[in-house]
Design a protein around this motif. Structure first.
Motif, mmCIF file in Angstrom:
data_model
loop_
_atom_site.group_PDB
_atom_site.id
_atom_site.type_symbol
_atom_site.label_atom_id
_atom_site.label_comp_id
_atom_site.label_asym_id
_atom_site.label_seq_id
_atom_site.Cartn_x
_atom_site.Cartn_y
_atom_site.Cartn_z
ATOM 1 N N THR A 16 40.802 51.684 -60.892
ATOM 2 C CA THR A 16 40.549 50.344 -60.375
ATOM 3 C C THR A 16 39.103 50.046 -60.741
ATOM 4 O OG1 THR A 16 42.070 50.640 -58.528
ATOM 5 C CG2 THR A 16 40.431 48.880 -58.333
ATOM 6 N N ASP A 38 36.916 49.315 -48.920
ATOM 7 C CA ASP A 38 38.308 48.861 -48.865
ATOM 8 C C ASP A 38 39.020 49.111 -50.193
ATOM 9 O OD1 ASP A 38 37.890 48.050 -46.260
ATOM 10 O OD2 ASP A 38 37.872 45.893 -46.723
ATOM 11 N N THR A 39 38.313 48.873 -51.298
ATOM 12 C CA THR A 39 38.903 49.104 -52.619
ATOM 13 C C THR A 39 39.100 50.589 -52.852
ATOM 14 O OG1 THR A 39 37.803 47.101 -53.410
ATOM 15 C CG2 THR A 39 38.708 48.577 -55.078
ATOM 16 N N ASP A 41 39.727 52.794 -50.585
ATOM 17 C CA ASP A 41 40.862 53.206 -49.751
ATOM 18 C C ASP A 41 42.197 53.072 -50.475
ATOM 19 O OD1 ASP A 41 39.353 53.955 -47.566
ATOM 20 O OD2 ASP A 41 39.625 52.057 -46.498
ATOM 21 N N LYS A 42 42.327 52.050 -51.305
ATOM 22 C CA LYS A 42 43.612 51.802 -51.975
ATOM 23 C C LYS A 42 43.634 52.292 -53.427
ATOM 24 C CE LYS A 42 42.457 47.077 -53.263
ATOM 25 N NZ LYS A 42 42.830 45.689 -53.266
ATOM 26 N N SER A 43 42.616 53.036 -53.829
ATOM 27 C CA SER A 43 42.502 53.502 -55.209
ATOM 28 C C SER A 43 42.306 55.009 -55.235
ATOM 29 C CB SER A 43 41.297 52.855 -55.899
ATOM 30 O OG SER A 43 41.304 51.463 -55.750
ATOM 31 N N GLN A 44 42.721 55.636 -56.311
ATOM 32 C CA GLN A 44 42.415 57.051 -56.510
ATOM 33 C C GLN A 44 41.111 57.191 -57.294
ATOM 34 O OE1 GLN A 44 43.938 59.627 -55.031
ATOM 35 N NE2 GLN A 44 42.359 60.921 -55.886
#
Length: 110
Positions: A16, A38-39, A41-44
């Motif tokens: 990302t 936040d980004t 949290d949703k990315s590896q």
């Protein structure tokens, strides 16, 4: 007068990429940090593209360090790319550049 920071998110393979546009200082560092966390949290794998970031204050550096700390704790990657100009100088002068992997551009991410 408040300064502005804007983020554009793009997916590239298993990365990302968050492009930072503007500058990060005390007036918007909390927003920048929340966006980064936040980004993450949703990315590896999260890459912060700084090619259009004009400036970051110590408050911005703190947001970067906190994001890096969370990435390490959660076993995720958080890297920089497109670091140039004054932002490059600030990262080098503060030693922050030694704590993060830095790529020339987002195209170099694997």
């Amino acid at each position: 007068m408040a300064t502005s920071i804007e983020f554009q998110e793009v997916a590239q393979g298993n990365w990302t990429i968050l492009k930072a546009i503007g500058q990060i200082d005390t007036t918007n560092a909390a927003v920048a940090e929340k966006t980064l966390l936040d980004t993450l949290d949703k990315s590896q794998n999260l890459a912060l593209d700084m090619s259009q970031l004009k400036y970051t204050s110590s408050a911005g550096l703190r947001a970067l360090l906190r994001t890096g700390k969370k990435a390490k704790k959660t076993k995720k990657q958080f890297v920089f790319c497109g670091v140039a100009g004054m932002v490059k100088e600030i990262l080098e002068d503060s030693g922050t550049d030694l704590l993060f992997q830095i790529y020339e551009s987002a195209a170099d991410l694997q």
